[in-house]
Design a protein around this motif. Structure first.
Motif, mmCIF file in Angstrom:
data_model
loop_
_atom_site.group_PDB
_atom_site.id
_atom_site.type_symbol
_atom_site.label_atom_id
_atom_site.label_comp_id
_atom_site.label_asym_id
_atom_site.label_seq_id
_atom_site.Cartn_x
_atom_site.Cartn_y
_atom_site.Cartn_z
ATOM 1 N N ASP A 139 0.827 -1.208 0.000
ATOM 2 C CA ASP A 139 0.000 0.000 0.000
ATOM 3 C C ASP A 139 0.861 1.257 0.000
ATOM 4 O O ASP A 139 0.430 2.312 -0.467
ATOM 5 C CB ASP A 139 -0.898 0.010 1.245
ATOM 6 C CG ASP A 139 -1.779 -1.219 1.317
ATOM 7 O OD1 ASP A 139 -2.631 -1.376 0.436
ATOM 8 O OD2 ASP A 139 -1.602 -2.018 2.259
ATOM 9 N N ILE A 140 2.078 1.135 0.544
ATOM 10 C CA ILE A 140 2.991 2.275 0.643
ATOM 11 C C ILE A 140 4.340 1.874 0.064
ATOM 12 O O ILE A 140 4.899 0.836 0.429
ATOM 13 C CB ILE A 140 3.190 2.711 2.110
ATOM 14 C CG1 ILE A 140 1.848 3.085 2.745
ATOM 15 C CG2 ILE A 140 4.178 3.871 2.200
ATOM 16 C CD1 ILE A 140 1.920 3.247 4.260
ATOM 17 N N LEU A 141 4.861 2.691 -0.827
ATOM 18 C CA LEU A 141 6.206 2.510 -1.365
ATOM 19 C C LEU A 141 7.116 3.561 -0.742
ATOM 20 O O LEU A 141 6.789 4.750 -0.733
ATOM 21 C CB LEU A 141 6.211 2.671 -2.887
ATOM 22 C CG LEU A 141 7.593 2.741 -3.544
ATOM 23 C CD1 LEU A 141 8.348 1.423 -3.373
ATOM 24 C CD2 LEU A 141 7.477 3.110 -5.020
ATOM 25 N N THR B 172 -1.335 1.810 -10.464
ATOM 26 C CA THR B 172 -0.778 2.263 -9.190
ATOM 27 C C THR B 172 -1.724 3.137 -8.381
ATOM 28 O O THR B 172 -1.388 3.523 -7.250
ATOM 29 C CB THR B 172 0.502 3.068 -9.460
ATOM 30 O OG1 THR B 172 0.216 4.011 -10.501
ATOM 31 C CG2 THR B 172 1.647 2.170 -9.903
ATOM 32 N N ARG C 211 -2.110 3.721 -4.289
ATOM 33 C CA ARG C 211 -0.873 3.448 -3.559
ATOM 34 C C ARG C 211 -0.163 4.756 -3.227
ATOM 35 O O ARG C 211 -0.141 5.682 -4.035
ATOM 36 C CB ARG C 211 0.042 2.537 -4.370
ATOM 37 C CG ARG C 211 -0.507 1.126 -4.515
ATOM 38 C CD ARG C 211 0.281 0.291 -5.509
ATOM 39 N NE ARG C 211 -0.255 -1.064 -5.583
ATOM 40 C CZ ARG C 211 -1.339 -1.413 -6.279
ATOM 41 N NH1 ARG C 211 -2.018 -0.489 -6.962
ATOM 42 N NH2 ARG C 211 -1.770 -2.664 -6.299
ATOM 43 N N VAL C 212 0.411 4.789 -2.053
ATOM 44 C CA VAL C 212 1.095 5.987 -1.554
ATOM 45 C C VAL C 212 2.601 5.805 -1.724
ATOM 46 O O VAL C 212 3.121 4.700 -1.551
ATOM 47 C CB VAL C 212 0.740 6.221 -0.072
ATOM 48 C CG1 VAL C 212 1.587 7.323 0.536
ATOM 49 C CG2 VAL C 212 -0.748 6.540 0.057
ATOM 50 N N ALA C 213 3.305 6.877 -2.044
ATOM 51 C CA ALA C 213 4.765 6.821 -2.158
ATOM 52 C C ALA C 213 5.402 7.951 -1.357
ATOM 53 O O ALA C 213 4.916 9.084 -1.371
ATOM 54 C CB ALA C 213 5.194 6.927 -3.626
ATOM 55 N N TYR D 264 9.541 12.611 -6.484
ATOM 56 C CA TYR D 264 8.099 12.789 -6.308
ATOM 57 C C TYR D 264 7.398 13.088 -7.633
ATOM 58 O O TYR D 264 6.273 12.631 -7.862
ATOM 59 C CB TYR D 264 7.822 13.893 -5.287
ATOM 60 C CG TYR D 264 7.807 13.418 -3.846
ATOM 61 C CD1 TYR D 264 7.663 12.071 -3.528
ATOM 62 C CD2 TYR D 264 7.908 14.322 -2.803
ATOM 63 C CE1 TYR D 264 7.649 11.643 -2.210
ATOM 64 C CE2 TYR D 264 7.898 13.908 -1.469
ATOM 65 C CZ TYR D 264 7.763 12.563 -1.188
ATOM 66 O OH TYR D 264 7.752 12.145 0.119
ATOM 67 N N LEU E 236 7.175 9.707 -9.419
ATOM 68 C CA LEU E 236 6.221 8.814 -8.768
ATOM 69 C C LEU E 236 4.782 9.264 -8.973
ATOM 70 O O LEU E 236 3.885 8.441 -9.196
ATOM 71 C CB LEU E 236 6.547 8.717 -7.275
ATOM 72 C CG LEU E 236 7.855 7.977 -6.948
ATOM 73 C CD1 LEU E 236 8.293 8.265 -5.514
ATOM 74 C CD2 LEU E 236 7.702 6.480 -7.174
ATOM 75 N N PHE F 281 1.293 7.204 -8.346
ATOM 76 C CA PHE F 281 1.329 7.146 -6.884
ATOM 77 C C PHE F 281 0.804 8.453 -6.285
ATOM 78 O O PHE F 281 0.865 9.505 -6.912
ATOM 79 C CB PHE F 281 2.756 6.904 -6.392
ATOM 80 C CG PHE F 281 3.271 5.520 -6.674
ATOM 81 C CD1 PHE F 281 3.035 4.484 -5.792
ATOM 82 C CD2 PHE F 281 3.990 5.260 -7.836
ATOM 83 C CE1 PHE F 281 3.501 3.205 -6.053
ATOM 84 C CE2 PHE F 281 4.465 3.987 -8.109
ATOM 85 C CZ PHE F 281 4.221 2.953 -7.220
ATOM 86 N N THR F 282 0.315 8.370 -5.060
ATOM 87 C CA THR F 282 -0.177 9.536 -4.340
ATOM 88 C C THR F 282 0.842 9.935 -3.274
ATOM 89 O O THR F 282 1.343 9.079 -2.542
ATOM 90 C CB THR F 282 -1.535 9.240 -3.686
ATOM 91 O OG1 THR F 282 -2.477 8.877 -4.709
ATOM 92 C CG2 THR F 282 -2.064 10.466 -2.954
ATOM 93 N N ALA G 52 -2.845 6.081 3.025
ATOM 94 C CA ALA G 52 -3.002 4.754 2.421
ATOM 95 C C ALA G 52 -4.288 4.082 2.886
ATOM 96 O O ALA G 52 -4.995 3.440 2.091
ATOM 97 C CB ALA G 52 -1.790 3.889 2.772
#
Length: 202
Positions: free
Chosen positions: A74-76, A113, A116-118, A137, A140, A145-146, A190
């Motif tokens: 859920d998180i990268l 993606t 999903r949070v990055a 950022y 991503l 990604f968020t 997330a």
């Protein structure tokens, strides 16, 4: 609702040698884990990640297995050192391989993606953490990604200095506070996205 986080260490230093980037990544993942999130990580340089922009470049490419771990989380967390004011070449290779996500946008305009949070962690012995964060950022976010609110987690030593993050006797208070805020916001976001996914564009 269970959540998981996966960290990519983009150091140039192979295992098992100590890595300042790994220390930063471990601190971030530890802060995330304190919120009841399962965490794991990989040092990208230990894997044969081929150059290219597809999901699988063949010939023993080990990116597909890392990519699956990214997509299962859920998180990268991407962690990189600063080299010549830039993210490491390993970090840039990772973002290049993520370009393949853009070819997987579905008929409704949803990225694979989405949801999903990055977040990013940066270490170095020179200024440039904000520049490196901005590069990562941007990439991503471009591939779906968020990004949560708050600064990236970073530490930079004295310019031309010889002290590495891994050698510090104590992590600076401000760095710890930033890590904790970033981790808390990432987990919160997330979980929100898991309960309320992005709608398909109209």
């Amino acid at each position: 609702m269970s959540s998981s986080a996966f960290g990519l260490n983009c150091t140039l230093t192979p295992s098992p040698t100590a890595s300042s980037t790994q220390k930063m990544l471990d601190l971030i993942l530890g802060a995330i884990a304190s919120h009841g999130v399962a965490t794991s990580s990989a040092r990208v340089v230990d894997h044969d990640v081929k150059p290219g922009v597809t999901a699988d470049e063949g010939n023993g490419d080990e990116w597909p297995a890392l990519r699956k771990r990214v997509m299962d989380a859920d998180i990268l967390v991407m962690a990189t050192p600063i080299w010549m004011g830039q993210p490491s070449s390993i970090a840039k290779r990772v973002t290049e391989r993520m370009d393949a996500f853009l070819g997987e946008i579905d008929e409704h305009g949803c990225y694979p993606t989405f949801g999903r949070v990055a977040i990013v962690g940066v270490v170095g012995n020179e200024d440039g953490a904000h520049h490196v964060t901005a590069e990562l950022y941007q990439a991503l976010a471009d591939v779906g990604f968020t990004i949560p609110a708050g600064s990236s987690a970073y530490w930079v030593g004295e310019a031309m200095g010889d002290v590495d993050f891994k050698d510090l006797d104590k992590v600076p208070k401000k760095t710890t506070e930033t890590i904790n805020t970033l981790a808390s916001n990432a987990v919160h976001l997330a979980r929100l996205l898991k309960k309320n996914p992005y709608p398909a564009p109209k």
